[in-house]
Design a protein around this motif. Sequence first.
Motif, PDB file in Angstrom:
ATOM      1  N   LEU A 223      22.434 -11.417  30.719  1.00 48.99           N
ATOM      2  CA  LEU A 223      21.636 -11.468  29.549  1.00 48.99           C
ATOM      3  C   LEU A 223      21.171 -13.550  30.189  1.00 48.99           C
ATOM      4  O   LEU A 223      22.303 -13.904  30.283  1.00 48.99           O
ATOM      5  CB  LEU A 223      22.251 -11.695  27.962  1.00 48.99           C
ATOM      6  N   SER A 224      19.861 -13.833  29.490  1.00 41.73           N
ATOM      7  CA  SER A 224      19.920 -15.116  30.082  1.00 41.73           C
ATOM      8  C   SER A 224      18.691 -15.687  29.042  1.00 41.73           C
ATOM      9  O   SER A 224      18.393 -15.031  27.777  1.00 41.73           O
ATOM     10  CB  SER A 224      19.495 -15.290  31.099  1.00 41.73           C
ATOM     11  N   ILE A 225      19.261 -16.833  28.247  1.00 40.49           N
ATOM     12  CA  ILE A 225      18.329 -17.654  27.155  1.00 40.49           C
ATOM     13  C   ILE A 225      17.762 -19.173  27.990  1.00 40.49           C
ATOM     14  O   ILE A 225      18.716 -19.352  28.449  1.00 40.49           O
ATOM     15  CB  ILE A 225      19.333 -17.947  25.951  1.00 40.49           C
ATOM     16  N   VAL A 226      16.673 -18.663  27.834  1.00 39.50           N
ATOM     17  CA  VAL A 226      15.504 -20.107  28.226  1.00 39.50           C
ATOM     18  C   VAL A 226      14.901 -20.707  27.005  1.00 39.50           C
ATOM     19  O   VAL A 226      14.480 -19.213  26.433  1.00 39.50           O
ATOM     20  CB  VAL A 226      14.545 -19.531  29.138  1.00 39.50           C
ATOM     21  N   LEU A 227      15.671 -22.017  27.431  1.00 36.95           N
ATOM     22  CA  LEU A 227      14.435 -22.573  26.670  1.00 36.95           C
ATOM     23  C   LEU A 227      13.298 -23.179  27.271  1.00 36.95           C
ATOM     24  O   LEU A 227      13.376 -23.969  28.515  1.00 36.95           O
ATOM     25  CB  LEU A 227      15.021 -23.565  25.942  1.00 36.95           C
ATOM     26  N   ARG A 228      12.320 -24.055  25.716  1.00 38.10           N
ATOM     27  CA  ARG A 228      11.005 -24.673  26.916  1.00 38.10           C
ATOM     28  C   ARG A 228      11.199 -25.538  26.502  1.00 38.10           C
ATOM     29  O   ARG A 228      10.923 -26.074  25.770  1.00 38.10           O
ATOM     30  CB  ARG A 228       9.705 -23.192  26.298  1.00 38.10           C
TER      31      ARG A 228
ATOM     32  N   ASP B 238      18.167   4.317  34.207  1.00 40.41           N
ATOM     33  CA  ASP B 238      17.484   5.058  32.530  1.00 40.41           C
ATOM     34  C   ASP B 238      17.749   3.961  31.809  1.00 40.41           C
ATOM     35  O   ASP B 238      17.808   2.492  32.006  1.00 40.41           O
ATOM     36  CB  ASP B 238      19.292   5.821  31.929  1.00 40.41           C
ATOM     37  N   ALA B 239      16.995   3.876  30.858  1.00 33.79           N
ATOM     38  CA  ALA B 239      16.015   3.223  29.524  1.00 33.79           C
ATOM     39  C   ALA B 239      17.531   2.566  28.999  1.00 33.79           C
ATOM     40  O   ALA B 239      18.388   3.569  28.471  1.00 33.79           O
ATOM     41  CB  ALA B 239      15.639   3.690  29.175  1.00 33.79           C
ATOM     42  N   LEU B 240      16.820   1.256  28.819  1.00 33.07           N
ATOM     43  CA  LEU B 240      18.416   0.535  27.466  1.00 33.07           C
ATOM     44  C   LEU B 240      18.300   1.246  26.299  1.00 33.07           C
ATOM     45  O   LEU B 240      17.638   1.844  25.752  1.00 33.07           O
ATOM     46  CB  LEU B 240      17.253  -0.525  27.641  1.00 33.07           C
ATOM     47  N   ALA B 241      19.752   1.421  26.124  1.00 36.02           N
ATOM     48  CA  ALA B 241      20.111   1.786  24.873  1.00 36.02           C
ATOM     49  C   ALA B 241      19.446   1.584  23.794  1.00 36.02           C
ATOM     50  O   ALA B 241      19.798   0.214  23.738  1.00 36.02           O
ATOM     51  CB  ALA B 241      21.444   1.820  24.762  1.00 36.02           C
ATOM     52  N   ALA B 242      19.590   1.959  22.465  1.00 37.43           N
ATOM     53  CA  ALA B 242      18.554   1.583  21.522  1.00 37.43           C
ATOM     54  C   ALA B 242      19.688   0.775  21.095  1.00 37.43           C
ATOM     55  O   ALA B 242      18.974  -0.325  20.100  1.00 37.43           O
ATOM     56  CB  ALA B 242      18.526   3.083  20.648  1.00 37.43           C
ATOM     57  N   GLU B 243      21.092   0.329  21.100  1.00 39.26           N
ATOM     58  CA  GLU B 243      22.068  -0.229  20.350  1.00 39.26           C
ATOM     59  C   GLU B 243      21.576  -1.598  20.842  1.00 39.26           C
ATOM     60  O   GLU B 243      21.634  -2.993  20.325  1.00 39.26           O
ATOM     61  CB  GLU B 243      23.030   0.082  20.715  1.00 39.26           C
ATOM     62  N   THR B 244      21.435  -1.371  22.255  1.00 40.22           N
ATOM     63  CA  THR B 244      20.716  -2.789  23.147  1.00 40.22           C
ATOM     64  C   THR B 244      19.548  -4.058  23.070  1.00 40.22           C
ATOM     65  O   THR B 244      19.834  -4.697  22.219  1.00 40.22           O
ATOM     66  CB  THR B 244      20.588  -2.548  24.827  1.00 40.22           C
ATOM     67  N   LEU B 245      18.543  -2.715  22.177  1.00 36.77           N
ATOM     68  CA  LEU B 245      17.351  -3.404  22.021  1.00 36.77           C
ATOM     69  C   LEU B 245      17.992  -3.967  20.340  1.00 36.77           C
ATOM     70  O   LEU B 245      16.792  -4.680  20.010  1.00 36.77           O
ATOM     71  CB  LEU B 245      16.101  -2.090  22.071  1.00 36.77           C
ATOM     72  N   VAL B 246      18.175  -3.102  20.078  1.00 36.64           N
ATOM     73  CA  VAL B 246      18.169  -3.657  18.383  1.00 36.64           C
ATOM     74  C   VAL B 246      19.702  -4.936  18.682  1.00 36.64           C
ATOM     75  O   VAL B 246      19.034  -6.183  17.878  1.00 36.64           O
ATOM     76  CB  VAL B 246      19.444  -2.825  17.552  1.00 36.64           C
ATOM     77  N   ALA B 247      20.887  -5.073  19.155  1.00 36.98           N
ATOM     78  CA  ALA B 247      21.255  -5.912  19.466  1.00 36.98           C
ATOM     79  C   ALA B 247      19.870  -7.295  19.858  1.00 36.98           C
ATOM     80  O   ALA B 247      20.398  -8.208  19.845  1.00 36.98           O
ATOM     81  CB  ALA B 247      22.625  -5.434  20.620  1.00 36.98           C
ATOM     82  N   ALA B 248      18.776  -7.472  20.677  1.00 32.21           N
ATOM     83  CA  ALA B 248      18.550  -8.358  21.718  1.00 32.21           C
ATOM     84  C   ALA B 248      17.525  -8.493  20.769  1.00 32.21           C
ATOM     85  O   ALA B 248      17.653  -9.927  20.152  1.00 32.21           O
ATOM     86  CB  ALA B 248      17.456  -7.867  23.071  1.00 32.21           C
TER      87      ALA B 248
ATOM     88  N   VAL C  63      28.705 -12.386  22.367  1.00 34.96           N
ATOM     89  CA  VAL C  63      29.263 -11.967  21.220  1.00 34.96           C
ATOM     90  C   VAL C  63      28.016 -10.587  21.685  1.00 34.96           C
ATOM     91  O   VAL C  63      28.098  -9.728  21.122  1.00 34.96           O
ATOM     92  CB  VAL C  63      28.628 -11.849  19.792  1.00 34.96           C
ATOM     93  N   ALA C  64      26.761 -11.081  21.738  1.00 32.83           N
ATOM     94  CA  ALA C  64      25.690  -9.959  21.643  1.00 32.83           C
ATOM     95  C   ALA C  64      25.988  -8.909  23.269  1.00 32.83           C
ATOM     96  O   ALA C  64      25.317  -7.780  23.361  1.00 32.83           O
ATOM     97  CB  ALA C  64      24.118 -10.354  22.310  1.00 32.83           C
ATOM     98  N   ALA C  65      26.120  -9.692  24.108  1.00 34.99           N
ATOM     99  CA  ALA C  65      26.838  -8.469  25.426  1.00 34.99           C
ATOM    100  C   ALA C  65      27.803  -7.397  24.712  1.00 34.99           C
ATOM    101  O   ALA C  65      27.539  -6.212  25.404  1.00 34.99           O
ATOM    102  CB  ALA C  65      27.292  -9.454  26.040  1.00 34.99           C
ATOM    103  N   GLN C  66      28.631  -7.955  23.944  1.00 33.91           N
ATOM    104  CA  GLN C  66      29.690  -6.701  23.603  1.00 33.91           C
ATOM    105  C   GLN C  66      29.096  -5.842  22.469  1.00 33.91           C
ATOM    106  O   GLN C  66      29.534  -4.516  22.268  1.00 33.91           O
ATOM    107  CB  GLN C  66      30.952  -7.727  22.956  1.00 33.91           C
ATOM    108  N   ALA C  67      28.000  -5.641  22.190  1.00 33.25           N
ATOM    109  CA  ALA C  67      27.616  -4.734  20.680  1.00 33.25           C
ATOM    110  C   ALA C  67      26.101  -3.726  21.965  1.00 33.25           C
ATOM    111  O   ALA C  67      25.803  -3.117  21.632  1.00 33.25           O
ATOM    112  CB  ALA C  67      26.214  -5.783  20.233  1.00 33.25           C
ATOM    113  N   MET C  68      25.962  -4.344  23.170  1.00 32.28           N
ATOM    114  CA  MET C  68      25.318  -3.052  24.156  1.00 32.28           C
ATOM    115  C   MET C  68      26.096  -2.952  25.528  1.00 32.28           C
ATOM    116  O   MET C  68      26.593  -3.028  26.304  1.00 32.28           O
ATOM    117  CB  MET C  68      24.451  -4.211  24.983  1.00 32.28           C
ATOM    118  N   PRO C  69      26.287  -1.390  25.254  1.00 32.88           N
ATOM    119  CA  PRO C  69      26.592  -0.293  25.235  1.00 32.88           C
ATOM    120  C   PRO C  69      26.137  -0.199  27.351  1.00 32.88           C
ATOM    121  O   PRO C  69      27.551   0.171  27.932  1.00 32.88           O
ATOM    122  CB  PRO C  69      26.469   1.113  25.063  1.00 32.88           C
TER     123      PRO C  69
END
Length: 239
Positions: free
Chosen positions: A34-39, A126-136, A23-29
Amino acid sequence: MKRPSVPTDIEEFERALAECLTVAAQAMPDSPMLSIVLRGDDGLRTVACTHARAELLDELQEAAGRGPVLDALNTRRPVTVTDLAADSRWRRLAAESPEVRRVHCEPLESEGALLGVLTLYSCRTDALAAETLVAARVTAGHVGVLFRTALGVARMREVAAQLREALTTRAIIDQALGIVMAQRRCTAQQAFEILRHVSQDKNVKLHQIAASIIQTVSGEPPQRPRFEEPPQSTAGHRS
């Protein structure tokens, strides 16, 4: 700080994390990896990713003992790398993955406990889009909520299992009490005291003593009562 316990149904939890990333990837232009690491007690583990390359990058950092993912874990703060190739701190990571230029890491927390890191790897200059950082940031917050929910479900299942076991052993003890009462012509309280003294003398749990009495009399192990799971409710369904 004590690390949070991982939900017992880890496969279901990890499947939910993978859905979060989708879902997050679909919101990132700008379509980062993406990855999720758990400790955990045994180190770091990538439990969900949108690209196999992202998992490899996580593993490279753990093997090297350094990288933006580990920085985010150690500082518990977001880490942004604007140009991986130009950052002298992580030359090995840049050499292993020259196509990756930007990295952004969001710590994952639940009620003050650090769970892991959500990482964005981008091949764009180029810099990551603002929408991408918000989605993160939104996704990182949602993972914390998801973890609390999954942990709550796991705890409820554990309590339910303990209750079923308690009811089972109680039923076995009650059967044995009936046998002792009939044989000794005594009250239920007196029969219980007899079982308790035998349990203490032999250093064997009370329900095990009860089970052996039942098997001696009947020739078979005691039948354990069966507890059916409640039916799953269906939203909008009416009987």
